[in-house]
Design a protein around this motif. Structure first.
Motif, PDB file in Angstrom:
ATOM      1  N   PRO A  11      45.934 -10.109  51.137  1.00  0.00           N
ATOM      2  CA  PRO A  11      46.935 -10.803  50.368  1.00  0.00           C
ATOM      3  C   PRO A  11      46.726 -11.488  49.615  1.00  0.00           C
ATOM      4  O   PRO A  11      46.776 -12.805  50.164  1.00  0.00           O
ATOM      5  N   ASN A  14      48.510 -14.848  44.745  1.00  0.00           N
ATOM      6  CA  ASN A  14      49.182 -16.193  45.426  1.00  0.00           C
ATOM      7  C   ASN A  14      49.303 -16.567  44.227  1.00  0.00           C
ATOM      8  O   ASN A  14      49.122 -17.025  43.528  1.00  0.00           O
ATOM      9  N   ASN A  21      52.369 -11.433  47.766  1.00  0.00           N
ATOM     10  CA  ASN A  21      52.135  -9.868  48.086  1.00  0.00           C
ATOM     11  C   ASN A  21      53.361  -9.485  49.662  1.00  0.00           C
ATOM     12  O   ASN A  21      53.860  -8.461  49.627  1.00  0.00           O
ATOM     13  N   TRP A  22      53.488 -10.785  49.908  1.00  0.00           N
ATOM     14  CA  TRP A  22      53.780 -10.151  51.271  1.00  0.00           C
ATOM     15  C   TRP A  22      55.990 -10.455  50.966  1.00  0.00           C
ATOM     16  O   TRP A  22      56.449 -10.265  51.537  1.00  0.00           O
ATOM     17  N   SER A  24      56.729  -8.157  48.328  1.00  0.00           N
ATOM     18  CA  SER A  24      57.000  -6.762  48.335  1.00  0.00           C
ATOM     19  C   SER A  24      57.482  -6.297  49.685  1.00  0.00           C
ATOM     20  O   SER A  24      58.583  -5.301  49.770  1.00  0.00           O
ATOM     21  N   THR A  25      57.271  -7.076  50.740  1.00  0.00           N
ATOM     22  CA  THR A  25      58.378  -6.764  52.013  1.00  0.00           C
ATOM     23  C   THR A  25      59.960  -6.257  52.272  1.00  0.00           C
ATOM     24  O   THR A  25      60.516  -5.563  52.433  1.00  0.00           O
ATOM     25  N   ASN A  83      59.014   0.089  53.248  1.00  0.00           N
ATOM     26  CA  ASN A  83      57.324  -0.187  53.473  1.00  0.00           C
ATOM     27  C   ASN A  83      55.764   0.504  52.770  1.00  0.00           C
ATOM     28  O   ASN A  83      55.137   0.428  52.230  1.00  0.00           O
ATOM     29  N   SER A  95      51.990  -4.149  53.679  1.00  0.00           N
ATOM     30  CA  SER A  95      52.214  -5.631  54.343  1.00  0.00           C
ATOM     31  C   SER A  95      52.676  -4.426  55.936  1.00  0.00           C
ATOM     32  O   SER A  95      51.595  -5.343  56.670  1.00  0.00           O
ATOM     33  N   THR A  96      53.279  -2.910  55.479  1.00  0.00           N
ATOM     34  CA  THR A  96      52.586  -2.460  57.076  1.00  0.00           C
ATOM     35  C   THR A  96      51.108  -2.370  57.837  1.00  0.00           C
ATOM     36  O   THR A  96      51.040  -1.161  59.065  1.00  0.00           O
ATOM     37  N   HIS A  98      49.125  -4.498  58.351  1.00  0.00           N
ATOM     38  CA  HIS A  98      48.583  -5.948  58.807  1.00  0.00           C
ATOM     39  C   HIS A  98      49.211  -5.605  59.950  1.00  0.00           C
ATOM     40  O   HIS A  98      50.270  -5.749  60.211  1.00  0.00           O
ATOM     41  N   THR A 100      50.253  -8.138  61.657  1.00  0.00           N
ATOM     42  CA  THR A 100      51.092  -9.680  61.910  1.00  0.00           C
ATOM     43  C   THR A 100      51.873  -9.019  61.661  1.00  0.00           C
ATOM     44  O   THR A 100      53.308  -9.568  62.077  1.00  0.00           O
ATOM     45  N   LEU A 101      52.596  -7.539  60.151  1.00  0.00           N
ATOM     46  CA  LEU A 101      53.994  -7.293  60.253  1.00  0.00           C
ATOM     47  C   LEU A 101      53.911  -6.680  61.527  1.00  0.00           C
ATOM     48  O   LEU A 101      55.551  -6.322  62.172  1.00  0.00           O
TER      49      LEU A 101
END
Length: 224
Positions: A11, A14, A21-22, A24-25, A83, A95-96, A98, A100-101
């Motif tokens: 990502p 910035n 980029n997040w 886009s969720t 997503n 985002s999926t 990663h 993290t999500l």
């Protein structure tokens, strides 16, 4: 310039050190049909049909006293589906792909199931540790195996989603990077292969959202 093969998932976009980029969720919210019109369109009828089918299927898997629980899994299905699918478009961050999500979705859900089960249905949770008909000598091993399999459930849910999203994107990226060194006929074949891969990835995006929702529903039904 791509310094690493996995840098396509970074990502890096910035503004004032905020990872844009997040954002886009939340693009998937634009695709949910609204029911404010006097005459709903075909998009609304199709979405309503899918939601009703999922509601009936999840309701069969859940226990009878779990009224309203299906909306949690329907919302999760919609969120993951949008997503996954939007990540196939150019310049939209997946985002999926990663942990993290995906872990943020699976871990709190699994933790809430475990807390609810051990607090309200303690005896049922202990019984679930040992399958019926297990010999006495194997009972300690079965408890250990069931405990480990229960603990790794959020990780398996998250890794399954992330790995499936990464695998298809990496394959398409690797094939596209070889296009500059190919002849005209090979490029035509490469484009056809990429189109087939894109269709396959579209199916994977829908299937993975459905699989995670179904597995979460099954995990929820075990604690009741």
């Amino acid at each position: 310039m791509m310094t690493n093969l996995f840098s396509i998932f970074d990502p890096s976009t910035n503004l004032f050190y905020l990872p844009l980029n997040w954002i886009s969720t939340f693009i998937g919210l634009m695709f949910i049909p609204y029911s404010f019109w006097l005459f709903p369109n075909r998009h609304f009828f199709l979405w309503n049909f899918i939601m009703n089918k999922l509601h009936k299927e999840f309701k069969m898997l859940l226990s009878k006293n779990s009224n309203g629980s299906t909306f949690i899994f329907i919302s999760m299905f919609s969120f993951i589906l949008f997503n996954n699918f939007l990540g196939l478009f150019p310049y939209i961050f997946t985002s999926t792909s990663h942990l993290t999500l995906s872990l943020t979705i699976s871990l709190p859900l699994w933790l809430s199931f475990m807390l609810y089960g051990w607090i309200n249905n303690t005896q049922h949770m202990f019984i679930h540790m040992i399958p019926q008909g297990t010999p006495s000598i194997l009972m300690p091993f079965m408890v250990l195996i069931e405990t480990i399999s229960n603990i790794i459930r959020p990780g398996t849910l998250a890794i399954r989603l992330t790995a499936n999203m990464i695998a298809g994107h990496l394959l398409m990226t690797l094939l596209s990077n070889t296009g500059t060194k190919m002849s005209f006929y090979l490029i035509f074949m490469l484009i056809m292969i990429q189109i087939l891969l894109l269709i396959l990835e579209s199916a994977v995006a829908m299937i993975q959202a459905y699989v995670i929702s179904i597995l979460s529903t099954l995990y929820s039904s075990e604690v009741n």
